[in-house]
Write a protein that holds these residues in place. Structure first.
Motif, PDB file in Angstrom:
ATOM      1  N   ASP A  66      48.411  44.612  47.268  1.00  0.00           N
ATOM      2  CA  ASP A  66      47.501  45.664  47.704  1.00  0.00           C
ATOM      3  C   ASP A  66      47.166  46.575  46.528  1.00  0.00           C
ATOM      4  O   ASP A  66      47.400  47.776  46.562  1.00  0.00           O
ATOM      5  CB  ASP A  66      48.138  46.469  48.841  1.00  0.00           C
ATOM      6  N   VAL A  67      46.592  45.990  45.463  1.00  0.00           N
ATOM      7  CA  VAL A  67      46.255  46.758  44.267  1.00  0.00           C
ATOM      8  C   VAL A  67      44.946  47.494  44.523  1.00  0.00           C
ATOM      9  O   VAL A  67      43.915  46.864  44.794  1.00  0.00           O
ATOM     10  CB  VAL A  67      46.139  45.846  43.041  1.00  0.00           C
ATOM     11  N   ARG A  68      44.974  48.818  44.442  1.00  0.00           N
ATOM     12  CA  ARG A  68      43.800  49.625  44.746  1.00  0.00           C
ATOM     13  C   ARG A  68      42.834  49.666  43.552  1.00  0.00           C
ATOM     14  O   ARG A  68      43.247  49.594  42.397  1.00  0.00           O
ATOM     15  CB  ARG A  68      44.211  51.051  45.118  1.00  0.00           C
ATOM     16  N   LEU A  69      41.583  49.826  43.887  1.00  0.00           N
ATOM     17  CA  LEU A  69      40.544  49.965  42.869  1.00  0.00           C
ATOM     18  C   LEU A  69      40.753  51.262  42.091  1.00  0.00           C
ATOM     19  O   LEU A  69      41.017  52.309  42.671  1.00  0.00           O
ATOM     20  CB  LEU A  69      39.168  49.978  43.553  1.00  0.00           C
ATOM     21  N   ILE A  70      40.619  51.185  40.759  1.00  0.00           N
ATOM     22  CA  ILE A  70      40.746  52.366  39.910  1.00  0.00           C
ATOM     23  C   ILE A  70      39.379  52.884  39.477  1.00  0.00           C
ATOM     24  O   ILE A  70      39.052  54.051  39.641  1.00  0.00           O
ATOM     25  CB  ILE A  70      41.605  52.070  38.666  1.00  0.00           C
ATOM     26  N   ASP A  71      38.555  51.990  38.924  1.00  0.00           N
ATOM     27  CA  ASP A  71      37.248  52.418  38.420  1.00  0.00           C
ATOM     28  C   ASP A  71      36.333  51.204  38.285  1.00  0.00           C
ATOM     29  O   ASP A  71      36.629  50.126  38.791  1.00  0.00           O
ATOM     30  CB  ASP A  71      37.402  53.144  37.069  1.00  0.00           C
ATOM     31  N   GLY A  72      35.218  51.398  37.600  1.00  0.00           N
ATOM     32  CA  GLY A  72      34.235  50.325  37.437  1.00  0.00           C
ATOM     33  C   GLY A  72      34.277  49.682  36.074  1.00  0.00           C
ATOM     34  O   GLY A  72      33.248  49.205  35.571  1.00  0.00           O
ATOM     35  N   THR A  73      35.461  49.633  35.457  1.00  0.00           N
ATOM     36  CA  THR A  73      35.612  49.006  34.151  1.00  0.00           C
ATOM     37  C   THR A  73      35.175  47.543  34.197  1.00  0.00           C
ATOM     38  O   THR A  73      35.498  46.819  35.128  1.00  0.00           O
ATOM     39  CB  THR A  73      37.072  49.087  33.680  1.00  0.00           C
ATOM     40  N   SER A  74      34.440  47.118  33.176  1.00  0.00           N
ATOM     41  CA  SER A  74      33.988  45.730  33.090  1.00  0.00           C
ATOM     42  C   SER A  74      34.687  45.020  31.940  1.00  0.00           C
ATOM     43  O   SER A  74      34.890  45.610  30.866  1.00  0.00           O
ATOM     44  CB  SER A  74      32.475  45.680  32.881  1.00  0.00           C
ATOM     45  N   MET A  75      35.056  43.767  32.144  1.00  0.00           N
ATOM     46  CA  MET A  75      35.655  42.938  31.100  1.00  0.00           C
ATOM     47  C   MET A  75      34.734  41.798  30.690  1.00  0.00           C
ATOM     48  O   MET A  75      35.082  41.004  29.826  1.00  0.00           O
ATOM     49  CB  MET A  75      36.986  42.363  31.598  1.00  0.00           C
ATOM     50  N   ARG A  76      33.551  41.713  31.317  1.00  0.00           N
ATOM     51  CA  ARG A  76      32.656  40.598  31.071  1.00  0.00           C
ATOM     52  C   ARG A  76      31.221  41.092  30.915  1.00  0.00           C
ATOM     53  O   ARG A  76      30.874  42.174  31.373  1.00  0.00           O
ATOM     54  CB  ARG A  76      32.724  39.574  32.212  1.00  0.00           C
TER      55      ARG A  76
ATOM     56  N   VAL B 103      25.030  45.779  41.747  1.00  0.00           N
ATOM     57  CA  VAL B 103      26.321  45.287  42.245  1.00  0.00           C
ATOM     58  C   VAL B 103      27.419  45.870  41.363  1.00  0.00           C
ATOM     59  O   VAL B 103      27.189  46.176  40.194  1.00  0.00           O
ATOM     60  CB  VAL B 103      26.380  43.740  42.249  1.00  0.00           C
ATOM     61  N   PRO B 104      28.617  46.042  41.910  1.00  0.00           N
ATOM     62  CA  PRO B 104      29.650  46.763  41.166  1.00  0.00           C
ATOM     63  C   PRO B 104      30.585  45.859  40.374  1.00  0.00           C
ATOM     64  O   PRO B 104      30.833  44.704  40.724  1.00  0.00           O
ATOM     65  CB  PRO B 104      30.430  47.457  42.292  1.00  0.00           C
ATOM     66  N   ASP B 105      31.103  46.420  39.277  1.00  0.00           N
ATOM     67  CA  ASP B 105      32.283  45.865  38.617  1.00  0.00           C
ATOM     68  C   ASP B 105      33.506  46.545  39.223  1.00  0.00           C
ATOM     69  O   ASP B 105      33.476  47.741  39.529  1.00  0.00           O
ATOM     70  CB  ASP B 105      32.242  46.130  37.113  1.00  0.00           C
ATOM     71  N   PHE B 106      34.587  45.796  39.394  1.00  0.00           N
ATOM     72  CA  PHE B 106      35.819  46.322  39.968  1.00  0.00           C
ATOM     73  C   PHE B 106      36.923  46.328  38.907  1.00  0.00           C
ATOM     74  O   PHE B 106      37.349  45.262  38.443  1.00  0.00           O
ATOM     75  CB  PHE B 106      36.280  45.479  41.163  1.00  0.00           C
ATOM     76  N   GLY B 107      37.387  47.516  38.542  1.00  0.00           N
ATOM     77  CA  GLY B 107      38.511  47.633  37.617  1.00  0.00           C
ATOM     78  C   GLY B 107      39.762  48.050  38.381  1.00  0.00           C
ATOM     79  O   GLY B 107      39.817  49.164  38.902  1.00  0.00           O
ATOM     80  N   PHE B 108      40.752  47.168  38.446  1.00  0.00           N
ATOM     81  CA  PHE B 108      41.969  47.446  39.219  1.00  0.00           C
ATOM     82  C   PHE B 108      43.116  47.979  38.352  1.00  0.00           C
ATOM     83  O   PHE B 108      44.252  48.056  38.827  1.00  0.00           O
ATOM     84  CB  PHE B 108      42.411  46.182  39.965  1.00  0.00           C
ATOM     85  N   GLY B 109      42.813  48.358  37.130  1.00  0.00           N
ATOM     86  CA  GLY B 109      43.832  48.969  36.283  1.00  0.00           C
ATOM     87  C   GLY B 109      44.954  48.010  35.932  1.00  0.00           C
ATOM     88  O   GLY B 109      44.714  46.890  35.495  1.00  0.00           O
TER      89      GLY B 109
ATOM     90  N   TYR C 285      32.003  51.568  46.584  1.00  0.00           N
ATOM     91  CA  TYR C 285      33.445  51.305  46.616  1.00  0.00           C
ATOM     92  C   TYR C 285      34.129  52.366  45.756  1.00  0.00           C
ATOM     93  O   TYR C 285      33.963  52.400  44.534  1.00  0.00           O
ATOM     94  CB  TYR C 285      33.742  49.902  46.104  1.00  0.00           C
ATOM     95  N   LYS C 286      34.899  53.234  46.387  1.00  0.00           N
ATOM     96  CA  LYS C 286      35.485  54.390  45.709  1.00  0.00           C
ATOM     97  C   LYS C 286      36.885  54.080  45.203  1.00  0.00           C
ATOM     98  O   LYS C 286      37.667  53.382  45.851  1.00  0.00           O
ATOM     99  CB  LYS C 286      35.509  55.597  46.659  1.00  0.00           C
ATOM    100  N   GLY C 287      37.206  54.641  44.040  1.00  0.00           N
ATOM    101  CA  GLY C 287      38.508  54.448  43.446  1.00  0.00           C
ATOM    102  C   GLY C 287      39.642  54.940  44.326  1.00  0.00           C
ATOM    103  O   GLY C 287      39.510  55.963  45.005  1.00  0.00           O
ATOM    104  N   LEU C 288      40.744  54.189  44.332  1.00  0.00           N
ATOM    105  CA  LEU C 288      41.972  54.484  45.077  1.00  0.00           C
ATOM    106  C   LEU C 288      41.786  54.395  46.593  1.00  0.00           C
ATOM    107  O   LEU C 288      42.684  54.756  47.347  1.00  0.00           O
ATOM    108  CB  LEU C 288      42.535  55.863  44.699  1.00  0.00           C
ATOM    109  N   GLY C 289      40.639  53.909  47.051  1.00  0.00           N
ATOM    110  CA  GLY C 289      40.448  53.673  48.478  1.00  0.00           C
ATOM    111  C   GLY C 289      40.879  52.266  48.844  1.00  0.00           C
ATOM    112  O   GLY C 289      41.336  51.484  48.012  1.00  0.00           O
ATOM    113  N   ASN C 290      40.751  51.932  50.128  1.00  0.00           N
ATOM    114  CA  ASN C 290      41.138  50.589  50.575  1.00  0.00           C
ATOM    115  C   ASN C 290      39.919  49.754  50.944  1.00  0.00           C
ATOM    116  O   ASN C 290      40.032  48.759  51.641  1.00  0.00           O
ATOM    117  CB  ASN C 290      42.094  50.680  51.767  1.00  0.00           C
ATOM    118  N   GLN C 291      38.725  50.171  50.457  1.00  0.00           N
ATOM    119  CA  GLN C 291      37.514  49.408  50.764  1.00  0.00           C
ATOM    120  C   GLN C 291      37.538  48.038  50.105  1.00  0.00           C
ATOM    121  O   GLN C 291      36.972  47.081  50.618  1.00  0.00           O
ATOM    122  CB  GLN C 291      36.282  50.203  50.311  1.00  0.00           C
ATOM    123  N   VAL C 292      38.162  47.950  48.937  1.00  0.00           N
ATOM    124  CA  VAL C 292      38.387  46.656  48.291  1.00  0.00           C
ATOM    125  C   VAL C 292      39.728  46.731  47.561  1.00  0.00           C
ATOM    126  O   VAL C 292      40.030  47.714  46.887  1.00  0.00           O
ATOM    127  CB  VAL C 292      37.239  46.305  47.313  1.00  0.00           C
ATOM    128  N   THR C 293      40.555  45.713  47.749  1.00  0.00           N
ATOM    129  CA  THR C 293      41.858  45.634  47.075  1.00  0.00           C
ATOM    130  C   THR C 293      42.033  44.239  46.509  1.00  0.00           C
ATOM    131  O   THR C 293      41.329  43.288  46.877  1.00  0.00           O
ATOM    132  CB  THR C 293      43.019  45.951  48.037  1.00  0.00           C
TER     133      THR C 293
END
Length: 237
Positions: free
Chosen positions: A99-109, A85-91, A204-212
């Motif tokens: 409508d904040v786009r996904l940037i990368d898979g950065t994890s904070m937890r 399962v993915p981590d979502f990093g929204f920068g 889920y690709k960065g800067l796409g609209n698959q998850v915001t």
């Protein structure tokens, strides 16, 4: 005499332990070592750790360096498996951004997420069972700030897209227009498909609209994070 017997016993034990120890495997990198003093490399070829240069001389076209890695897989049959399962990093974002786009898979937890942005599901059940499909749902806990204080109002939005194409899947789609408020209670159905035998990757690709991400208004500047809880069920509904 007793001391001699004691030493003999210890020596015998050491011999047994040595015999039982696994043999060392020669898998070191080879070449001209770079971990030497100065700016050059070792003038000799040996085995050790990377990095290794192909030669002891600069700007030449001869020599070589070697290293070993491994490839591995566990093969199973008859099971439905949630593999990743993915981590979502929204920068960075402003308060009130909807409508904040996904940037990368950065994890904070510390969790089960991976930085690859992929939901990976393996359905190795037989065709009759896999015909029932599966369901993937998610809930999102409340976002907390750097002081671990809950901050309501965040929303994750998932849009429809097709899984990564490969020769071992049926090209499933995620569900369209899923909004999951970060309240720890409301679940969203991400995937609900039948006839799912095969290997499935939803990336889920960065800067796409698959998850915001929608950020609530008038919250203070801080670092916020949340836990996403993914649940895979063995039958579509």
């Amino acid at each position: 005499m007793k001391m001699n017997k004691l030493f003999s016993s210890i020596a015998a034990s050491a011999m047994v332990l040595t015999a039982l120890a696994p043999a060392a495997v020669a898998n070191a990198a080879s070449g001209n070592p770079t971990n030497v003093q100065g700016t050059g490399v070792g003038a000799y070829t040996n085995n050790g750790k990377l990095g290794m240069a192909t030669s002891a001389s600069a700007n030449v076209t001869d020599g070589s360096a070697t290293a070993q890695s491994d490839a591995n897989v566990k093969v199973i049959d008859g099971f439905l498996v949630l593999q990743a399962v993915p981590d979502f990093g929204f920068g960075t974002a402003m308060a009130g951004s909807k409508d904040v786009r996904l940037i990368d898979g950065t994890s904070m937890r510390s969790d089960d997420g991976t930085p690859a942005g992929t939901v990976a599901i393996l359905d190795s059940r037989n065709a009759a069972t896999a015909a029932n499909g599966f369901e993937l749902k998610a809930t999102v806990d409340e976002f907390t700030d750097s002081a671990n204080q809950a901050t309501p109002g965040f929303v994750l939005n998932f849009d429809q897209f097709t899984e990564d194409k490969n020769a071992d899947n049926t090209h499933l789609n995620t569900n369209p227009s899923i909004q999951i408020p970060a309240d720890g209670k409301t679940s969203g159905q991400i995937i609900n498909q039948k006839n799912t035998r095969g290997q499935h990757y939803f990336t889920y690709k960065g800067l796409g609209n698959q998850v915001t991400l929608a950020v609530p208004d008038k919250i203070p500047a801080d670092q916020y994070s949340s836990t996403i809880n993914w649940t895979l069920s063995a039958k579509a509904v």
